[in-house]
Design an enzyme around this catalytic site. Structure first.
Site, PDB file in Angstrom:
ATOM      1  N   ARG A  76       0.849  -1.217   0.000  1.00 58.44           N
ATOM      2  CA  ARG A  76       0.000   0.000   0.000  1.00 58.44           C
ATOM      3  C   ARG A  76       0.871   1.249   0.000  1.00 58.44           C
ATOM      4  O   ARG A  76       0.591   2.232  -0.671  1.00 58.44           O
ATOM      5  CB  ARG A  76      -0.912   0.011   1.228  1.00 58.44           C
ATOM      6  CG  ARG A  76      -2.189  -0.790   1.033  1.00 58.44           C
ATOM      7  CD  ARG A  76      -3.036  -0.777   2.284  1.00 58.44           C
ATOM      8  NE  ARG A  76      -3.528   0.555   2.632  1.00 58.44           N
ATOM      9  CZ  ARG A  76      -3.994   0.870   3.830  1.00 58.44           C
ATOM     10  NH1 ARG A  76      -4.043  -0.030   4.800  1.00 58.44           N
ATOM     11  NH2 ARG A  76      -4.432   2.085   4.084  1.00 58.44           N
ATOM     12  N   GLN A 107      -8.638  10.839   8.764  1.00 56.21           N
ATOM     13  CA  GLN A 107      -8.527   9.407   9.109  1.00 56.21           C
ATOM     14  C   GLN A 107      -7.577   8.718   8.134  1.00 56.21           C
ATOM     15  O   GLN A 107      -7.279   7.550   8.272  1.00 56.21           O
ATOM     16  CB  GLN A 107      -9.898   8.736   9.002  1.00 56.21           C
ATOM     17  CG  GLN A 107     -10.940   9.303   9.940  1.00 56.21           C
ATOM     18  CD  GLN A 107     -12.338   8.830   9.565  1.00 56.21           C
ATOM     19  OE1 GLN A 107     -12.809   7.828  10.056  1.00 56.21           O
ATOM     20  NE2 GLN A 107     -13.002   9.563   8.688  1.00 56.21           N
ATOM     21  N   HIS A 125      -5.572   8.361  12.564  1.00 56.98           N
ATOM     22  CA  HIS A 125      -5.262   6.928  12.429  1.00 56.98           C
ATOM     23  C   HIS A 125      -3.795   6.681  12.102  1.00 56.98           C
ATOM     24  O   HIS A 125      -3.452   5.651  11.553  1.00 56.98           O
ATOM     25  CB  HIS A 125      -6.163   6.295  11.359  1.00 56.98           C
ATOM     26  CG  HIS A 125      -7.607   6.243  11.768  1.00 56.98           C
ATOM     27  ND1 HIS A 125      -8.624   5.917  10.898  1.00 56.98           N
ATOM     28  CD2 HIS A 125      -8.202   6.468  12.961  1.00 56.98           C
ATOM     29  CE1 HIS A 125      -9.785   5.956  11.551  1.00 56.98           C
ATOM     30  NE2 HIS A 125      -9.548   6.296  12.792  1.00 56.98           N
ATOM     31  N   CYS A 158      15.563  -2.026  20.371  1.00 58.36           N
ATOM     32  CA  CYS A 158      15.086  -3.065  21.293  1.00 58.36           C
ATOM     33  C   CYS A 158      14.950  -4.451  20.656  1.00 58.36           C
ATOM     34  O   CYS A 158      14.638  -5.421  21.340  1.00 58.36           O
ATOM     35  CB  CYS A 158      13.762  -2.648  21.927  1.00 58.36           C
ATOM     36  SG  CYS A 158      12.405  -2.607  20.738  1.00 58.36           S
ATOM     37  N   GLY A 195     -15.898  12.810   2.499  1.00 61.89           N
ATOM     38  CA  GLY A 195     -15.413  11.507   2.033  1.00 61.89           C
ATOM     39  C   GLY A 195     -15.235  10.449   3.099  1.00 61.89           C
ATOM     40  O   GLY A 195     -14.308   9.662   3.030  1.00 61.89           O
ATOM     41  N   THR A 196     -16.145  10.447   4.072  1.00 63.01           N
ATOM     42  CA  THR A 196     -16.091   9.355   5.056  1.00 63.01           C
ATOM     43  C   THR A 196     -17.474   8.735   5.211  1.00 63.01           C
ATOM     44  O   THR A 196     -18.480   9.442   5.167  1.00 63.01           O
ATOM     45  CB  THR A 196     -15.525   9.826   6.419  1.00 63.01           C
ATOM     46  OG1 THR A 196     -15.580   8.737   7.345  1.00 63.01           O
ATOM     47  CG2 THR A 196     -16.248  11.025   6.993  1.00 63.01           C
TER      48      THR A 196
HETATM   49  P1  OAD Z   1     -14.867   4.292   3.866  1.00 65.38           P
HETATM   50  O1  OAD Z   1     -14.350   3.407   2.793  1.00 65.38           O
HETATM   51  O2  OAD Z   1     -15.642   3.670   4.970  1.00 65.38           O
HETATM   52  O3  OAD Z   1     -15.804   5.426   3.232  1.00 65.38           O
HETATM   53  C1  OAD Z   1     -15.395   6.176   2.113  1.00 65.38           C
HETATM   54  C2  OAD Z   1     -16.435   7.238   1.851  1.00 65.38           C
HETATM   55  O4  OAD Z   1     -15.959   8.044   0.792  1.00 65.38           O
HETATM   56  C3  OAD Z   1     -17.809   6.702   1.418  1.00 65.38           C
HETATM   57  O5  OAD Z   1     -18.825   7.382   2.133  1.00 65.38           O
HETATM   58  C4  OAD Z   1     -17.877   7.055  -0.070  1.00 65.38           C
HETATM   59  O6  OAD Z   1     -19.198   7.337  -0.502  1.00 65.38           O
HETATM   60  C5  OAD Z   1     -17.030   8.317  -0.094  1.00 65.38           C
HETATM   61  N1  OAD Z   1     -16.439   8.654  -1.398  1.00 65.38           N
HETATM   62  C6  OAD Z   1     -16.098   7.846  -2.431  1.00 65.38           C
HETATM   63  N2  OAD Z   1     -15.572   8.549  -3.437  1.00 65.38           N
HETATM   64  C7  OAD Z   1     -15.571   9.860  -3.048  1.00 65.38           C
HETATM   65  C8  OAD Z   1     -15.152  11.078  -3.637  1.00 65.38           C
HETATM   66  N3  OAD Z   1     -14.604  11.125  -4.846  1.00 65.38           N
HETATM   67  N4  OAD Z   1     -15.310  12.225  -2.929  1.00 65.38           N
HETATM   68  C9  OAD Z   1     -15.858  12.217  -1.696  1.00 65.38           C
HETATM   69  N5  OAD Z   1     -16.277  11.080  -1.087  1.00 65.38           N
HETATM   70  C10 OAD Z   1     -16.138   9.923  -1.746  1.00 65.38           C
HETATM   71  O7  OAD Z   1     -13.612   5.140   4.410  1.00 65.38           O
HETATM   72  P2  OAD Z   1     -13.482   5.942   5.784  1.00 65.38           P
HETATM   73  O8  OAD Z   1     -14.773   6.535   6.180  1.00 65.38           O
HETATM   74  O9  OAD Z   1     -12.306   6.822   5.634  1.00 65.38           O
HETATM   75  O10 OAD Z   1      -9.454   2.865   9.607  1.00 65.38           O
HETATM   76  O11 OAD Z   1     -13.120   4.757   6.780  1.00 65.38           O
HETATM   77  C11 OAD Z   1     -12.813   5.075   8.111  1.00 65.38           C
HETATM   78  C12 OAD Z   1     -11.766   4.144   8.628  1.00 65.38           C
HETATM   79  O12 OAD Z   1     -12.173   2.774   8.420  1.00 65.38           O
HETATM   80  C13 OAD Z   1     -10.426   4.203   7.921  1.00 65.38           C
HETATM   81  O13 OAD Z   1      -9.603   5.239   8.374  1.00 65.38           O
HETATM   82  C14 OAD Z   1      -9.832   2.877   8.228  1.00 65.38           C
HETATM   83  C15 OAD Z   1     -11.034   2.008   7.962  1.00 65.38           C
HETATM   84  O14 OAD Z   1     -11.059   0.774   8.557  1.00 65.38           O
HETATM   85  C16 OAD Z   1      -8.446   2.095  10.023  1.00 65.38           C
HETATM   86  O15 OAD Z   1      -7.785   1.412   9.252  1.00 65.38           O
HETATM   87  C17 OAD Z   1      -8.183   2.196  11.480  1.00 65.38           C
END
Ligand code: OAD
Length: 252
Positions: A76, A107, A125, A158, A195-196
């Protein structure tokens, strides 16, 4: 077909943004989607649709199979290194340059906000740019990480194994990041949630906390399911909505 927020809807947010004294933003994987980095929960391309989080993103997974976990994060990191910030990241950096009190809570672990020029970034994160040792969190230098694509190198202090400096499921978030986020949410007149999917705590509660503190909350996302009750919803990709919002707020 993606429905896009109208200029009128974006203008209403721009009107508030240009008089805001303090602005906070929360970003998730969606803000980097247009840079070619997969999100987590997209049903086709999402990382968690194609890989099992429990086998890759927990301390237990690392103890069980450190090489598998290492190789996944290593690849990645390599992929991310060829990705560039998109118009959404750049618009947020420009927004920061226009507002005195601006915090960007992310995040994401991909470093693209830094690459775009954002400064006051709170990495909730952790980061894929930073590697630490499993037992004591000693910093592992990049050249040591780079030279070991197949298995985690050992910490020179360590002797424990190196791991990515990201937060795994079941781990506590960095205390300073949480404290700084709460401070930002306390002051913010406007809080943008970009975008979350809002599936992971504590970030999933930040919108509600900001609302309780009196902020106007604005959700930017192509998907309706990301809506937050009583928040303004600007539907569309971050790479289109954010530049429009910035140019309507600061036309010159
Ligand atoms: P997700 O994959 O859960 O959600 C991504 C979001 O981005 C969704 O709501 C999509 O609709 C939206 N999306 C897609 N394309 C987009 C665009 N071009 N512009 C704006 N939005 C768009 O990702 P996160 O919410 O970031 O944590 O996930 C949260 C956490 O879950 C991550 O940080 C990670 C994961 O497990 C860890 O690894 C601890």
């Amino acid at each position: 077909m993606i429905i896009l927020a109208t200029d009128n809807q974006i203008q209403k947010v721009a009107d508030q943004l240009c008089i805001a004294k303090s602005v906070a933003v929360l970003t998730g994987a969606g803000v980097s989607a247009e840079s070619g980095i997969p999100t987590f929960r997209d049903s086709l391309t999402g990382l968690w649709s194609n890989f099992n989080a429990e086998e890759l993103a927990t301390p237990m997974a690392f103890r069980k199979n450190p090489e598998l976990v290492w190789q996944w994060y290593y690849s990645r990191r390599i992929k991310n290194s060829s990705c560039k910030p998109n118009f959404g990241h750049l618009a947020l950096a420009k927004m920061e340059s226009k507002i005195d009190d601006f915090s960007l809570i992310t995040q994401n672990v991909d470093g693209l906000h830094q690459a775009a020029g954002s400064k006051n970034i709170i990495e909730l994160h952790g980061s894929l740019q930073n590697f630490i040792c499993f037992d004591n969190h000693h910093h592992i230098e990049n050249h040591i990480v780079d030279s070991s694509p197949e298995k985690p190198p050992y910490c020179s202090i360590c002797g424990s194994l190196a791991r990515p400096g990201v937060v795994w499921f079941g781990e506590v978030l960095p205390e300073l990041a949480i404290r700084s986020s709460m401070e930002a949410l306390e002051k913010a007149n406007i809080f943008l949630v970009v975008g979350t999917s809002g599936q992971v705590q504590p970030a999933a509660s930040f919108g509600l906390i900001a609302q309780k503190n009196g902020a106007t909350v604005v959700v930017i996302n192509p998907d309706e399911s990301a809506r937050i009750e009583n928040a303004i919803f600007l539907q569309g990709p971050a790479g289109e909505i954010l530049p429009k919002l910035v140019s309507l707020t600061w036309p010159t």
